[in-house]
Design a protein around this motif. Structure first.
Motif, short mmCIF file in Angstrom:
data_model
loop_
_atom_site.label_atom_id
_atom_site.label_comp_id
_atom_site.label_asym_id
_atom_site.label_seq_id
_atom_site.Cartn_x
_atom_site.Cartn_y
_atom_site.Cartn_z
N ASN A 59 14.16 -5.54 -12.26
CA ASN A 59 15.06 -4.62 -11.59
C ASN A 59 15.98 -5.46 -10.69
O ASN A 59 15.49 -6.20 -9.84
CB ASN A 59 14.23 -3.63 -10.77
N PRO A 60 17.30 -5.34 -10.84
CA PRO A 60 18.20 -6.18 -10.05
C PRO A 60 18.37 -5.74 -8.60
O PRO A 60 19.12 -6.36 -7.86
CB PRO A 60 19.53 -6.06 -10.82
N THR A 61 17.66 -4.70 -8.19
CA THR A 61 17.78 -4.21 -6.82
C THR A 61 16.44 -4.35 -6.10
O THR A 61 15.64 -3.41 -6.06
CB THR A 61 18.23 -2.73 -6.82
N PRO A 62 16.18 -5.52 -5.52
CA PRO A 62 14.93 -5.70 -4.78
C PRO A 62 15.02 -5.02 -3.41
O PRO A 62 16.09 -4.61 -2.98
CB PRO A 62 14.83 -7.22 -4.62
N VAL A 63 13.89 -4.94 -2.75
CA VAL A 63 13.85 -4.42 -1.39
C VAL A 63 13.56 -5.58 -0.45
O VAL A 63 12.57 -6.29 -0.62
CB VAL A 63 12.77 -3.32 -1.23
N PHE A 64 14.44 -5.78 0.51
CA PHE A 64 14.25 -6.80 1.54
C PHE A 64 13.84 -6.09 2.83
O PHE A 64 14.50 -5.14 3.26
CB PHE A 64 15.54 -7.58 1.79
N TRP A 122 5.32 -4.27 -13.39
CA TRP A 122 4.80 -5.06 -12.27
C TRP A 122 5.64 -4.75 -11.05
O TRP A 122 6.86 -4.94 -11.07
CB TRP A 122 4.89 -6.55 -12.55
N LEU A 123 5.01 -4.29 -9.98
CA LEU A 123 5.68 -4.08 -8.70
C LEU A 123 5.10 -5.12 -7.74
O LEU A 123 3.94 -5.04 -7.35
CB LEU A 123 5.45 -2.66 -8.20
N ILE A 124 5.93 -6.10 -7.43
CA ILE A 124 5.46 -7.29 -6.73
C ILE A 124 6.03 -7.35 -5.32
O ILE A 124 7.24 -7.23 -5.13
CB ILE A 124 5.88 -8.56 -7.50
N GLY A 125 5.15 -7.57 -4.36
CA GLY A 125 5.56 -7.79 -2.98
C GLY A 125 5.11 -9.15 -2.53
O GLY A 125 3.98 -9.56 -2.80
N MET A 181 13.11 1.74 -5.29
CA MET A 181 12.82 0.58 -6.14
C MET A 181 11.78 0.95 -7.20
O MET A 181 11.93 0.61 -8.37
CB MET A 181 12.33 -0.60 -5.29
N VAL A 182 10.75 1.68 -6.79
CA VAL A 182 9.74 2.13 -7.74
C VAL A 182 10.37 3.02 -8.80
O VAL A 182 10.18 2.81 -10.00
CB VAL A 182 8.59 2.87 -7.01
N ASP A 183 11.12 4.02 -8.36
CA ASP A 183 11.73 4.96 -9.30
C ASP A 183 12.65 4.25 -10.29
O ASP A 183 12.58 4.51 -11.50
CB ASP A 183 12.53 6.04 -8.55
N LYS A 184 13.48 3.36 -9.80
CA LYS A 184 14.42 2.66 -10.68
C LYS A 184 13.70 1.70 -11.63
O LYS A 184 14.12 1.53 -12.77
CB LYS A 184 15.49 1.93 -9.86
N LYS A 194 0.84 -1.21 0.00
CA LYS A 194 0.00 0.00 0.00
C LYS A 194 0.87 1.25 0.00
O LYS A 194 0.52 2.25 -0.63
CB LYS A 194 -0.96 -0.01 1.19
N HIS A 195 2.01 1.18 0.68
CA HIS A 195 2.96 2.30 0.61
C HIS A 195 3.41 2.48 -0.84
O HIS A 195 3.47 3.61 -1.34
CB HIS A 195 4.17 2.05 1.52
N VAL A 196 3.72 1.37 -1.51
CA VAL A 196 4.16 1.43 -2.91
C VAL A 196 3.06 2.03 -3.78
O VAL A 196 3.32 2.91 -4.61
CB VAL A 196 4.59 0.03 -3.41
#
Length: 173
Positions: free
Chosen positions: A134-139, A71-74, A162-165, A21-23
């Protein structure tokens, strides 16, 4: 540009849902069309093969994913894997219609173990769909979320980055 944000946890009020939801709120500030597929809302059917009698909610989610450019997947980590609900959702997506899309990943777990394993599995899934990841995920660890909110500003910043990139990568593609 069309963006779909997917919260891959089937649990109500899940930390994954809070994170995604933040994303969604951050993406809404961009000049893009955004849809939110939230698996914790329920009502998504299990894949039973290529039959035509799935409910509208399930078919709409598959359509939103297929039509999106990004696609922005969590997902949470369950038993060293991304959620079965997320895997099930992608059963409805036709890989022949997804080549060249772009994905960004965010993964949440209770501890610091297993992130790269799940990242690898998700990246392999994206490769099956011919999606550039995107090779930089968020953990994120679950202790960074409390009372229905992300409590760590660094996590918010990394999600935004992550969204921006991912959007930048999609524009170049």
């Amino acid at each position: 540009m069309k963006v779909v944000v997917i919260s891959g946890s089937p649990r109500e009020n899940a930390n994954t849902e809070i994170m995604m939801k933040h994303v969604v709120n951050y993406v809404k500030q961009k000049d893009v069309e955004v849809k939110f597929v939230n698996l914790s809302e329920g009502g998504f059917e299990y894949y039973r093969g290529w039959v035509n009698d799935y409910n509208e909610k399930t078919l709409q989610a598959a359509k939103d994913i297929t039509e999106a450019d990004v696609w922005l997947i969590g997902t949470p980590i369950y038993n060293s894997m991304y959620s079965a609900a997320l895997k099930n959702l992608f059963e409805f997506v036709n890989y022949k219609e997804t080549e060249g899309k772009t994905a960004g990943l965010s993964i949440i777990a209770s501890g610091m173990i297993g992130f790269t394993d799940v990242q690898t599995l998700l990246t392999q899934l994206m490769s099956y769909f011919r999606v550039i990841t995107n090779p930089t995920p968020v953990f994120v660890t679950a202790d960074k979320i409390a009372d229905g909110e992300i409590t760590d500003e660094d996590v918010k910043s990394r999600l935004n980055e992550m969204v921006d990139k991912t959007l930048e990568l999609a524009k170049r593609n």
